[in-house]
Design a protein around this motif. Sequence first.
Motif, PDB file in Angstrom:
ATOM      1  N   ASP A   1      -0.667  38.358  -0.103  1.00 50.35           N
ATOM      2  CA  ASP A   1      -1.521  37.828   0.971  1.00 50.35           C
ATOM      3  C   ASP A   1      -2.942  38.304   0.684  1.00 50.35           C
ATOM      4  OD1 ASP A   1      -1.927  36.305   3.182  1.00 50.35           O
ATOM      5  OD2 ASP A   1      -1.295  37.837   4.626  1.00 50.35           O
ATOM      6  N   PHE A   2      -3.484  37.865  -0.439  1.00 44.34           N
ATOM      7  CA  PHE A   2      -4.655  38.480  -1.061  1.00 44.34           C
ATOM      8  C   PHE A   2      -5.828  38.661  -0.099  1.00 44.34           C
ATOM      9  CE2 PHE A   2      -8.286  38.901  -3.820  1.00 44.34           C
ATOM     10  CZ  PHE A   2      -7.812  39.544  -4.963  1.00 44.34           C
ATOM     11  N   ASP A   3      -6.389  37.577   0.400  1.00 45.97           N
ATOM     12  CA  ASP A   3      -7.605  37.662   1.222  1.00 45.97           C
ATOM     13  C   ASP A   3      -7.341  38.308   2.579  1.00 45.97           C
ATOM     14  OD1 ASP A   3      -9.267  36.342  -0.697  1.00 45.97           O
ATOM     15  OD2 ASP A   3      -8.367  34.445  -0.098  1.00 45.97           O
ATOM     16  N   GLU A   4      -6.227  37.922   3.200  1.00 43.79           N
ATOM     17  CA  GLU A   4      -5.934  38.428   4.542  1.00 43.79           C
ATOM     18  C   GLU A   4      -5.630  39.923   4.549  1.00 43.79           C
ATOM     19  OE1 GLU A   4      -4.841  35.719   3.240  1.00 43.79           O
ATOM     20  OE2 GLU A   4      -5.499  34.106   4.575  1.00 43.79           O
ATOM     21  N   SER A   5      -5.101  40.439   3.430  1.00 42.14           N
ATOM     22  CA  SER A   5      -4.739  41.859   3.382  1.00 42.14           C
ATOM     23  C   SER A   5      -5.880  42.744   2.886  1.00 42.14           C
ATOM     24  CB  SER A   5      -3.521  42.055   2.465  1.00 42.14           C
ATOM     25  OG  SER A   5      -3.873  41.820   1.112  1.00 42.14           O
TER      26      SER A   5
END
Length: 463
Positions: free
Chosen positions: A102-106
Amino acid sequence: MIKYLFRLILLFAFTAFVGCNSVSNNTTTYFGGKIINPKSNHVVLYSMEKVIDTLFLGKDNKFLGKIENDNEGLYYFIHGNEKQHVYLESADSVMIRLNTWDFDESLVFAGKGAERNNILIDCFLEEENDKKLFYEYNKLPPIKFKEKIDSLIDLKLNTYKEYIDKHPKETLGFKQTLKTALTFPIYSRIERYPILNVKYTEDGNFPTLNKTFYNYRNKISIDKDSLMYYPPYSKYIRYYLYNKTYALGHAPIKNKYSSEFTVDLLNIIDKEITTKRSKNAFLRQTIISHFYNKSNCELNTKAFNTFFTLTTSLEDKELVNKLIEDTKAITTNNYLPNFSLVNYSNTKLQVFDIVKGKNTLLFFWNPKYVSRSYIIPRINYLSKTYPNIKFIQILIQGKKGDRIQKLDIKNQFYLDHNSEAHKFLTSKMPRSILINKQGKVINGYGSISPKNLEPYLKKLSKN
């Protein structure tokens, strides 16, 4: 709430991480962190298009890099197929934590310089959420659309004011970057509105706009090289340039761009963008993307000549010249040469031994120009939509083990240095070649994305 808790946890983790690595020089800039579920063993840090450093993951998937001769401003880092930005100032010690699932959200930041980066990533995520609003806003008549937009801009400017009031010592450079992150995605929506609103009008024409519709243009600059690699800024400039070209009298374009439109757009870029680096970048992107948009071997001679006249980049001229020569090397209604390629069992084969008399799309790809995350959904869609056509992916250059994990390995190959295919791939740019059962070329230079390729696929799938 959870994200802010992560930030607090990461702040403590950062302190321990820095302590373990003996970082004590308070005039040096550091960038590091931890990658959960890493996709590769490294992170690459860029300033504009220049690689600053390759930072390898160590124990527990942590990394840490020291930036020499650092300049204040936006950098970006790449891990796997994902990319995100970080704003760095001298003596910063910015640590990241992210999960690739969840690259951007995490993604969260901690350490000195973290607050400005956390608000920038929040701006990015809010812009993603704002997209949903505009599906409905674009259907509105101009006056109603502008009312919604003005209200949204006011909210963004209030966010900007609140942050700056709490952080009065932020530099002018960061203030400009933050305002860009907040407002330019909205300005992009204004520039896109006439083009997107067309499909909701009865006559298929652009909406009539009043003189104040683009008033915000008077307050902004479109000539900042330092922001040209920042998506909120570069996307706005691109939409602005297209909108200015449409304003010359071009009708809405539904499929491929006409020669006249491309030439006018190139001249608009030359007129509106004065800095050499940015002008050349937009000229190159335009001539190449419009060529791929056609998805055939036709060469728009007037557009290419205009490009060669306007660009000052010898490197770009060489690239586009190679693209032209590659196009001429494989043309419609001629037979594809029987070149060699290698499968991932390291067996050398001839292309017609693989095709075996089937209608086939050969997609030659290069990780320098196209990502796996772009290829995977498109190939899966095409394979399901056209089951009578064989879809083959061929790596032009790179590591022989550099296959696409989520696609069938039996349909994946790479070229060795001796392959005859290199004669029509001198630009090293992606290329789709569609051949029939007899090996005759139906389409010699397609893209796997534009709708313009699908008529060829539909026709071929019936034979």
